[in-house]
Design an enzyme around this catalytic site. Sequence first.
Site, PDB file in Angstrom:
ATOM      1  N   ASP A  49       6.410   0.361   7.058  1.00 31.00           N
ATOM      2  CA  ASP A  49       5.004   0.032   6.738  1.00 31.00           C
ATOM      3  C   ASP A  49       4.496   0.971   5.658  1.00 31.00           C
ATOM      4  OD1 ASP A  49       2.391  -0.791   6.730  1.00 31.00           O
ATOM      5  OD2 ASP A  49       1.915  -0.057   8.733  1.00 31.00           O
ATOM      6  N   HIS A 105       0.842  -1.205   0.000  1.00 34.37           N
ATOM      7  CA  HIS A 105       0.000   0.000   0.000  1.00 34.37           C
ATOM      8  C   HIS A 105       0.868   1.242   0.000  1.00 34.37           C
ATOM      9  CE1 HIS A 105       0.489   0.647   4.406  1.00 34.37           C
ATOM     10  NE2 HIS A 105       0.395  -0.671   4.508  1.00 34.37           N
ATOM     11  N   GLU A 114       1.962  -7.550   3.146  1.00 30.54           N
ATOM     12  CA  GLU A 114       2.874  -7.079   4.180  1.00 30.54           C
ATOM     13  C   GLU A 114       2.932  -8.026   5.380  1.00 30.54           C
ATOM     14  OE1 GLU A 114      -0.046  -3.613   5.683  1.00 30.54           O
ATOM     15  OE2 GLU A 114       1.944  -3.517   6.518  1.00 30.54           O
ATOM     16  N   GLU A 142      -5.049   1.467   2.597  1.00 28.25           N
ATOM     17  CA  GLU A 142      -5.009   0.319   3.495  1.00 28.25           C
ATOM     18  C   GLU A 142      -5.144   0.750   4.944  1.00 28.25           C
ATOM     19  OE1 GLU A 142      -3.236  -2.911   5.979  1.00 28.25           O
ATOM     20  OE2 GLU A 142      -2.651  -0.834   5.856  1.00 28.25           O
ATOM     21  N   GLU A 143      -4.496   1.859   5.286  1.00 31.97           N
ATOM     22  CA  GLU A 143      -4.501   2.305   6.686  1.00 31.97           C
ATOM     23  C   GLU A 143      -5.878   2.813   7.132  1.00 31.97           C
ATOM     24  OE1 GLU A 143      -2.183   1.441   8.440  1.00 31.97           O
ATOM     25  OE2 GLU A 143      -0.292   1.484   7.350  1.00 31.97           O
ATOM     26  N   ASP A 147      -0.276   4.321   1.035  1.00 30.52           N
ATOM     27  CA  ASP A 147      -0.591   5.253   2.123  1.00 30.52           C
ATOM     28  C   ASP A 147       0.143   4.908   3.412  1.00 30.52           C
ATOM     29  OD1 ASP A 147      -2.328   2.963   2.331  1.00 30.52           O
ATOM     30  OD2 ASP A 147      -3.638   4.084   3.682  1.00 30.52           O
TER      31      ASP A 147
HETATM   32 ZN   LIG Z   1       0.805  -1.614   6.287  1.00 33.80          ZN
END
Ligand SMILES: [Zn+2]
Length: 307
Positions: free
Chosen positions: A128, A95, A190, A162-163, A97
């Site tokens: 991340d 992702h 991830e 995603e977040e 974001d």
């Molecule tokens: Zn992530």
Amino acid sequence: MWFPVIIVSTCILALQEVTAAALASDPAVLLLQEYVQINTTSNNNLTPAVAFWKKLADAEGLPFNVVELNQGYPIVVIKWAGSNSSISSIMLNSHMDVVPAKQEDGWKFPPFSAHIENGVMYGRGTQDMKSVSIQYYEALRRLKANGVTLLRDVYMTLMPDEELGAEKGMIPFLQSEEFAKLNVGVELDEGTSYDIPSIPLFYQDKVVWQIEVTCHGVAAHGSTFPPNSATATGKCANVINRFLKFRDEEYAKYTKAGITDAGPYTSVNLNRINGGVANNVIPASVSLTFDIRLGTSVNEEEFEARV
Ligand SMILES: [Zn+2]
Ligand SMILES: *[C@@H]1O[C@H](CO)[C@@H](O)[C@H](O)[C@H]1NC(C)=O
Ligand SMILES: *[C@@H]1O[C@H](CO)[C@@H](O)[C@H](O)[C@H]1NC(C)=O
């Protein structure tokens, strides 16, 4: 069944030997740095990140596609063609974001500087999960540079939200015609970041349960003295104690499990406590939010009954 695979390649071991200075000038590291410097905080305009990936795809002559199922939430799809497109493909997902980051939160260097010091990069999204996106890209780029053509098509997909829960990205994407056309057979996504010179690869995920418990009790003036059994905080204290006792049991399993084995334990974290109206008022209600990741052998019905 939980079965971690540890990949320790000579390339990874070599990382330990290079100096911090050499690492800081490695083209792949510089690429990651450039990517981290793009502020992709959730809900930001992702045009610069999409342009970053378009430039990389163009440099390798790869088909580049943007699927925008919701305006402002682009999904990037980059195709690395294999020799037989009629068999199912491999999807390498990540992702774009990142969660918010502010200098005031205690960052040693500005969160979008991607500053490198003594071989360590500081930046929101470094772990991340922008490093993973660059790892995918570098692995495929190096295979191609070495004249390796894989049997299957490989798609790099980069998600926008995603977040935030993926409601505008991955969730509708999985139902789309565009996704069906990729004919995905297997997907990598991830994991967790480790401060070790190897990359553990997992093939199992844990179910997330986030539960909110609201305790109700007598509302009264702060000078009165009701028993714990009657107050919202007294009842919530009971709930907290039970959950923390369970947490201790699971923590013992966690300390026995290896670093690459997150399957045998259920993690429990009390992440929010809300309630109260004034310093001199006993609150009518207090709520607790627990973030629980179920162990892979936990039976959900049994666990729900226990909760
Ligand atoms: Zn992530
Ligand atoms: C990054 O974007 C967020 C969200 O728009 C914003 O609040 C923040 O100030 C930005 N950070 C920098 C360093 O520009
Ligand atoms: C591609 O894979 C399909 C399905 O396995 C197979 O039938 C076909 O012969 C393969 N084509 C080539 C050129 O290998």
